[in-house]
Design a protein around this motif. Structure first.
Motif, PDB file in Angstrom:
ATOM      1  N   ALA D  27      28.842  32.199 -18.281  1.00  0.00           N
ATOM      2  CA  ALA D  27      28.518  30.839 -18.736  1.00  0.00           C
ATOM      3  C   ALA D  27      27.339  30.851 -19.704  1.00  0.00           C
ATOM      4  CB  ALA D  27      28.215  29.949 -17.531  1.00  0.00           C
ATOM      5  N   HIS D  28      26.368  31.690 -19.424  1.00  0.00           N
ATOM      6  CA  HIS D  28      25.192  31.809 -20.296  1.00  0.00           C
ATOM      7  C   HIS D  28      25.601  32.311 -21.684  1.00  0.00           C
ATOM      8  CE1 HIS D  28      21.400  33.312 -21.884  1.00  0.00           C
ATOM      9  NE2 HIS D  28      21.808  34.551 -21.779  1.00  0.00           N
ATOM     10  N   ARG D  34      22.256  30.347 -23.971  1.00  0.00           N
ATOM     11  CA  ARG D  34      21.298  29.294 -23.634  1.00  0.00           C
ATOM     12  C   ARG D  34      21.334  29.022 -22.130  1.00  0.00           C
ATOM     13  NH1 ARG D  34      19.970  26.074 -28.121  1.00  0.00           N
ATOM     14  NH2 ARG D  34      21.200  26.579 -29.980  1.00  0.00           N
ATOM     15  N   GLY D  35      20.350  28.265 -21.689  1.00  0.00           N
ATOM     16  CA  GLY D  35      20.422  27.616 -20.390  1.00  0.00           C
ATOM     17  C   GLY D  35      20.057  28.457 -19.187  1.00  0.00           C
ATOM     18  N   LEU D  36      19.678  29.713 -19.380  1.00  0.00           N
ATOM     19  CA  LEU D  36      19.401  30.577 -18.234  1.00  0.00           C
ATOM     20  C   LEU D  36      18.027  30.272 -17.644  1.00  0.00           C
ATOM     21  CD1 LEU D  36      20.833  32.996 -16.838  1.00  0.00           C
ATOM     22  CD2 LEU D  36      19.245  34.447 -18.092  1.00  0.00           C
ATOM     23  N   LEU D  37      17.968  30.071 -16.346  1.00  0.00           N
ATOM     24  CA  LEU D  37      16.670  29.876 -15.692  1.00  0.00           C
ATOM     25  C   LEU D  37      15.953  31.223 -15.558  1.00  0.00           C
ATOM     26  CD1 LEU D  37      18.281  27.228 -15.072  1.00  0.00           C
ATOM     27  CD2 LEU D  37      16.942  27.073 -12.972  1.00  0.00           C
ATOM     28  N   ALA D  38      14.638  31.169 -15.432  1.00  0.00           N
ATOM     29  CA  ALA D  38      13.811  32.381 -15.401  1.00  0.00           C
ATOM     30  C   ALA D  38      14.228  33.306 -14.256  1.00  0.00           C
ATOM     31  CB  ALA D  38      12.343  32.008 -15.257  1.00  0.00           C
ATOM     32  N   LEU D 156      15.349  22.812 -19.275  1.00  0.00           N
ATOM     33  CA  LEU D 156      15.499  21.384 -19.043  1.00  0.00           C
ATOM     34  C   LEU D 156      16.812  21.134 -18.298  1.00  0.00           C
ATOM     35  CD1 LEU D 156      14.337  18.554 -19.700  1.00  0.00           C
ATOM     36  CD2 LEU D 156      15.925  18.514 -21.638  1.00  0.00           C
ATOM     37  N   ILE D 157      16.746  20.400 -17.196  1.00  0.00           N
ATOM     38  CA  ILE D 157      17.939  20.085 -16.410  1.00  0.00           C
ATOM     39  C   ILE D 157      18.008  18.577 -16.219  1.00  0.00           C
ATOM     40  CG2 ILE D 157      19.107  20.411 -14.183  1.00  0.00           C
ATOM     41  CD1 ILE D 157      17.753  23.134 -13.983  1.00  0.00           C
TER      42      ILE D 157
END
Lengths: 224, 224, 224, 224, 224, 224
Positions: D27-28, D34-38, D156-157
């Protein structure tokens, strides 16, 4: 463990000394972006910029005995480089050892561990790049090595290599590359001087370095 | 990836400028304890206090190409805000880029990565708040975005937002809230001035703020 | 939770005060390498060196209410020591509280959390040793303890103990040991003064301290 | 502070659910990296792979009151996303809250703080991705927000966005992009399936992807 | 330095043993949210849950000699608690020492340093909570203390105190409080059992605990 | 930058293979407590224990191109060792590359960066020791080196050296020392086997190793 190598061949003094004017970032770039020690090694006070030849010391955690041994192997123009065999934050080094090193013409210390007596070292003008500041005392029980190659801050450092250190950190230049890297550093500094003037006058690096076409090829698009 | 937004609407210049006198802690409190960037972003030298409008840059790890692109989008009163798409400690920024930004009236840089040329930036008086100091060089191979919203230091920052930075760190004030937050900041500063005088005279906040009763209700007990 | 102990017995004032001249490293060594707080507690500005008697405050994460309570328990010559019950980086302390403490003769703060208003604290000359600098505001909702023993920076600190803090960090000396440790610190400082002169004159610690024989016994060998 | 948004528009259920089979890395990549959390957000036990729609909760440090408020806003297919307003490692969440969430069909929790009752959560099969494991208790004194956009793990979520979580970490897919990203993810998975077979048969990616020429252009040289 | 205290008074065996069924989170909450060791102490394998009485060992960095000394002081039902005098990640402990401890009925180890032989310890079922896993060997040169109070994971631990450890971490219960805390823990567990059933049936903690009114007083508002 | 060395001389296969039975801690001790990589390199799943010969890869931050180049240089019995030129947590490696390596007989990966596809790698039984788990994608733009010596986890590793990895971490044994270290490792394992039996029977290491006298000389005292 337990070897002291005497009579190390050092990089040429004049070459080693000349790096201090150029600084860490320039030397790092000029040797192909190599040799930079990890950014967790910080100066204990701002503003120092030194270069010199490495005397290396491998120490056990919490034991600074070999630094005392290493002093004897130092001479004018050297920089002491100390790494523990496993992570340790103790204060291996303070003003007494700095006094002994300064008396021999040593220019500073790079240590992947802790340093203490910051107030006195600052007053003396003896610069140290360390992992942290800590007053934690160390013992004198276990031996290590002086002037064998070691890893400090993630870089291999051989005795006699050139060390450059300033507010940006620490870089090692292998002894045999030192002249070539010095020349490349000077060329780079000169080129940067020219760019600096153009930027100060308001020119853009996009134009100075002709980047616009390649950016467009990569797909960069401008929207309003 | 690969978008540059031009002609961003910025917060009002006078409003953005006025925050510099009030500082980070006040602006953070005045907007309901919001907007503070993470405390691992530190100034490279003490004493700077700036405010201005954000120009945002999203960069790949180890690649500072888009900062060059961003310079063109900056104007007087801006602050550049740079965040990598994944953690990176490299030295994306140094005195040449600072020279280019200063020529356009940019007030400083906030970067969630490394910065180099600290000595020269200090001398120039170009302040930087960064994750670390590192001379590690970067490449120019992969594009990113300029003036899209991004997350830096754990806060969402939109281009044109107000950035305030000082020894305490960095805070973002959303563009549309800027006037109200400025007013609230001034009110807070005034109120603190009154408290300061009373505290300096030896009064206790327990009394000035009438805390004793509520503490007792919570069960606080005094013993000798 | 929720106890304030009044009328704490403090270490002798003259003894507590005398440590400031000797500093952290000396006091730490002189009490058998004990009592040093963890090296992540750093001064917010360089050059301060203080000593005094501890007033201890245990605070919840993100809540500085008890610091306000603690101010009243402080008197001339004290140093405030604050630890959160779980890790917190928020800015519990700023110039207003410092103003209140300074008005009572408190010499500084040691806090295992964040501190803010660094610019103003520097100007006031109110030194702080903290885990980080952060402007993050705190609430006043939950009570804690004042003047109960606590752990700060990995060391047990009882109210009334001597705290010494300088550029090297922070050390605690238990109240009942203070006189003996002061004496030992002075003896150590004197001994170091003698060593310093010999090192400055070029003598080696290997000889001054007679280390060569024991090093050889351990197997140290010299090669060329 | 202090707002609960009800009736949030969620990403399409079938779309959100379908991501669980594809996983975080796919998905990333499929949404342009994009969108991957730390990566400091880790699963409390290995092997879980979930997807669902975000219910967001902003909490003060050391205070889990708003998680109780958020339970009521959750419905079947949701994933709870919790971020403190400043760093906190306390154990905000345990098996009682998990029991309440599981009763409503919630699939798991992502929390930029601590989690406890790992043994019971593992037994229940209620997966959690957290910054750390900690039993540290929290209070219920200060309010926060439910279902406002927040930053968690540096991303950002928004409420209603798709969250995918597995052993590789956590990724957010914005609600409006979810269908397109799902399609792209499926295409990527299919393409990888083909590559996997060729690599398993001993083919090299250098050949499968035709990399040799471009590597040579960049200057790669082979020596023996 | 260099003291071994024999014949330590331990908490009552039956009381100490009973905590294992209740676990860390419950014991921590039941004693007023006190006593929890820092969350960087993690179990080397999942699923263990033990309780017992502390035998404490203070060790120098990189030196595990005193652990050998401590074995002799251990008896059935004890848990060994080891803390270095300054941060050290070395592997102080492995399967040989575990074999010796297991032969004496010791239930596990808590160590604020490294542990090795994880594979063998897992096979033996000898649980360890450590700062990290490291094979780094240690020396036997410098003495320390056994069965003096020490700070481990930020908590004061006295010999004979109750230690509880599970997947959530480690908590200490002072010896004299052990019976009362055990009783409070059981009461808490019982109360949680009741809540669990109601939550599993779909009830909300907002209602079960009557939180709605107080939330409204604090200003919580609901919007659609 | 940009060199691939072919035809590297590897340590003897039988010797390299034999280390897997002995494990990391034994090999580290047997070579004089050298060669251990930093403890932040952890296995992605428990229970693997491998040994083999190093193929080394130096990669830029966020760029995994050279891993693709390195696959071709690998052969049966190798272990891939990857280090970025500056700190990077991105997910350089996943199941596709693992499939390609497994097809060539490579036994595992050691990487001072991130790894992804943990679920699939676990299922395949392809072990990885990494700095972290991260799904963050990487680019293919900048070249690096294959089979030049590099520093990984703080240790110098030359191509062809023996790598041993298990739950305790990773150790490097220089190619030329491999036979001698293997022999020393076997001797150590045998000696430990004998000690294990005595400890299991309740004997104390104080007696087995005759430590009591030396402890007394150091000043250890027993009190009741």
């Amino acid at each position: 463990m337990g070897t002291v190598v005497r009579g190390v061949i050092r990089a040429d003094r004049a070459v080693a000394d000349a790096f201090a004017q150029l600084g860490v970032a320039t030397a790092h770039e000029a040797q192909g972006r190599r040799g930079l020690l990890a950014p967790y090694l910080n100066p204990i006070y701002p503003g120092a910029r030194i270069s010199g030849t490495a005397v290396t010391v491998s120490v056990p955690p919490g034991d600074n005995w070999m630094i005392h041994v290493a002093v004897e192997q130092c001479r004018d123009g050297d920089i002491l480089v100390v790494a523990p065999t496993s992570r340790c934050d103790d204060g291996y080094f303070g003003e007494l050892l700095a006094t002994a090193l300064a008396a021999r013409g040593v220019r500073g210390l790079v240590i992947e561990a802790g340093c203490r007596d910051v107030r006195e070292l600052t007053r003396m003008g003896f610069p140290v790049w360390s992992r942290c500041v800590s007053a934690a005392g160390t013992v004198k029980e276990t031996i290590g090595d002086v002037n064998l190659p070691l890893v400090c801050g993630g870089q291999l450092i051989a005795p006699g290599d050139v060390i450059v250190a300033d507010d940006d950190g620490v870089v090692v230049v292998p002894r045999l590359d030192a002249s070539a890297v010095l020349e490349a550093s000077r060329a780079r500094a000169q080129k940067e001087e020219a760019a600096r003037e153009r930027y100060a006058a308001g020119e853009l690096s996009l134009d100075v370095n002709g980047m616009r076409e390649r950016l467009a090829e990569r797909g960069l698009r401008y929207v309003d």
